[in-house]
Each structure stands twice: as C-alpha cells, then as structure tokens.
Design a protein around this motif. Sequence first.
Motif, mmCIF file in Angstrom:
data_model
loop_
_atom_site.group_PDB
_atom_site.id
_atom_site.type_symbol
_atom_site.label_atom_id
_atom_site.label_comp_id
_atom_site.label_asym_id
_atom_site.label_seq_id
_atom_site.Cartn_x
_atom_site.Cartn_y
_atom_site.Cartn_z
ATOM 1 N N THR A 35 0.802 -1.227 0.000
ATOM 2 C CA THR A 35 0.000 0.000 0.000
ATOM 3 C C THR A 35 0.832 1.272 0.000
ATOM 4 O O THR A 35 0.289 2.361 -0.180
ATOM 5 C CB THR A 35 -0.930 0.018 1.218
ATOM 6 N N GLY A 36 2.146 1.167 0.217
ATOM 7 C CA GLY A 36 2.969 2.363 0.176
ATOM 8 C C GLY A 36 4.343 2.168 0.777
ATOM 9 O O GLY A 36 4.641 1.129 1.386
ATOM 10 N N THR A 37 5.182 3.208 0.582
ATOM 11 C CA THR A 37 6.554 3.160 1.084
ATOM 12 C C THR A 37 6.933 4.482 1.730
ATOM 13 O O THR A 37 6.373 5.538 1.410
ATOM 14 C CB THR A 37 7.558 2.886 -0.057
ATOM 15 N N VAL A 38 7.901 4.397 2.624
ATOM 16 C CA VAL A 38 8.563 5.571 3.195
ATOM 17 C C VAL A 38 10.053 5.321 3.041
ATOM 18 O O VAL A 38 10.572 4.314 3.534
ATOM 19 C CB VAL A 38 8.206 5.790 4.676
ATOM 20 N N THR A 39 10.725 6.218 2.318
ATOM 21 C CA THR A 39 12.144 6.048 2.028
ATOM 22 C C THR A 39 12.879 7.336 2.330
ATOM 23 O O THR A 39 12.396 8.427 2.004
ATOM 24 C CB THR A 39 12.355 5.667 0.553
ATOM 25 N N LEU A 40 14.044 7.221 2.946
ATOM 26 C CA LEU A 40 14.921 8.362 3.188
ATOM 27 C C LEU A 40 15.997 8.374 2.121
ATOM 28 O O LEU A 40 16.489 7.310 1.716
ATOM 29 C CB LEU A 40 15.568 8.258 4.572
ATOM 30 N N PHE A 41 16.369 9.559 1.671
ATOM 31 C CA PHE A 41 17.417 9.722 0.667
ATOM 32 C C PHE A 41 18.431 10.752 1.136
ATOM 33 O O PHE A 41 18.067 11.714 1.828
ATOM 34 C CB PHE A 41 16.840 10.222 -0.665
ATOM 35 N N ALA A 42 19.680 10.571 0.732
ATOM 36 C CA ALA A 42 20.736 11.561 0.935
ATOM 37 C C ALA A 42 21.437 11.747 -0.403
ATOM 38 O O ALA A 42 21.898 10.780 -1.003
ATOM 39 C CB ALA A 42 21.725 11.101 1.998
ATOM 40 N N PHE A 43 21.498 12.974 -0.887
ATOM 41 C CA PHE A 43 22.124 13.317 -2.164
ATOM 42 C C PHE A 43 23.353 14.170 -1.903
ATOM 43 O O PHE A 43 23.267 15.170 -1.182
ATOM 44 C CB PHE A 43 21.182 14.175 -3.017
ATOM 45 N N ASP A 44 24.466 13.829 -2.505
ATOM 46 C CA ASP A 44 25.622 14.707 -2.471
ATOM 47 C C ASP A 44 25.370 15.852 -3.452
ATOM 48 O O ASP A 44 24.596 15.703 -4.412
ATOM 49 C CB ASP A 44 26.896 13.947 -2.851
ATOM 50 N N LYS A 45 26.016 16.988 -3.231
ATOM 51 C CA LYS A 45 25.863 18.150 -4.103
ATOM 52 C C LYS A 45 26.124 17.746 -5.560
ATOM 53 O O LYS A 45 27.082 17.044 -5.858
ATOM 54 C CB LYS A 45 26.834 19.254 -3.701
ATOM 55 N N GLY A 46 25.213 18.169 -6.438
ATOM 56 C CA GLY A 46 25.354 17.887 -7.857
ATOM 57 C C GLY A 46 24.736 16.574 -8.309
ATOM 58 O O GLY A 46 24.537 16.363 -9.508
ATOM 59 N N GLN A 47 24.406 15.686 -7.379
ATOM 60 C CA GLN A 47 23.784 14.415 -7.752
ATOM 61 C C GLN A 47 22.326 14.649 -8.125
ATOM 62 O O GLN A 47 21.696 15.603 -7.658
ATOM 63 C CB GLN A 47 23.883 13.405 -6.613
ATOM 64 N N ALA A 48 21.773 13.764 -8.949
ATOM 65 C CA ALA A 48 20.419 13.976 -9.446
ATOM 66 C C ALA A 48 19.719 12.660 -9.742
ATOM 67 O O ALA A 48 20.365 11.624 -9.890
ATOM 68 C CB ALA A 48 20.476 14.825 -10.716
ATOM 69 N N LEU A 49 18.413 12.735 -9.836
ATOM 70 C CA LEU A 49 17.589 11.660 -10.387
ATOM 71 C C LEU A 49 16.985 12.225 -11.666
ATOM 72 O O LEU A 49 16.355 13.295 -11.645
ATOM 73 C CB LEU A 49 16.484 11.248 -9.423
ATOM 74 N N SER A 50 17.174 11.542 -12.772
ATOM 75 C CA SER A 50 16.678 12.030 -14.056
ATOM 76 C C SER A 50 15.153 12.017 -14.078
ATOM 77 O O SER A 50 14.497 11.356 -13.268
ATOM 78 C CB SER A 50 17.248 11.200 -15.196
ATOM 79 N N GLU A 51 14.615 12.726 -15.042
ATOM 80 C CA GLU A 51 13.164 12.861 -15.150
ATOM 81 C C GLU A 51 12.502 11.494 -15.307
ATOM 82 O O GLU A 51 12.953 10.661 -16.091
ATOM 83 C CB GLU A 51 12.822 13.756 -16.339
#
Length: 109
Positions: A35-51
């Motif tokens: 029914t759903g998720t909860v996720t934590l993320f940490a991004f370093d400067k300049g990192q991205a997830l594409s469209e």
Amino acid sequence: MSQKIFEKGTKFEAEKMVEVQVGSVVSRTLIDHPTGTVTLFAFDKGQALSEHTAPYDALVQILNGKAEISLGGVPQLVAQGEWLIMPANVPHALKAVEAFKMALVMIRS
C-alpha cells in the motif's frame, strides 16, 4: 550513521538514518508495503535523479539542505523544512543544489 538500529515503536531522527556519501545518492527504506513506502534519501551536491514519472502521488519532505525539483519541466527550489507533493503521472526530476536529505512517502491507491 549515528542511529544504527531501526525498531518500530522507538523514536528516531530521520535525518540521522541516512548519510550523504561523496558523489552518491543513498537511500534507506523504512516502510515497504504493497500500500505504500517511506524512504529516506541523501544526495551529495550535484547528484540527481533524471526525469521520470510515478503512477501515484509522492510526498517529499526536505530534512536538510536544498534541492531543485522539476515538475512537468518547471524547476523550483525546495529547502529544509519544506514539503512538496509530486502529482501522479507528472514527469519530475531532482537535483542537489547542495547536499541534502529528504523523506519520500508514496501511498499507492
């Protein structure tokens, strides 16, 4: 990581559950159900997830730092303490303007 054990019923600081790593995007799933998720993320400067798109609304909370989140090709800055709902089926992308951490809640319906 200062908090090593995640136990239901015990309080925790989400920001300490995931650490920024140089040149990386790091994730940690806290809840994963059909029914759903909860996720934590940490991004370093300049990192991205594409469209990309998702078939469900997704709620983002920035825990620290600053991200550029594009919705339907329109970028906006989202900073510590701010929340954003990314609508289902709308293309979105994320980029770390500076190192940041976020919580992502997706409820499938």
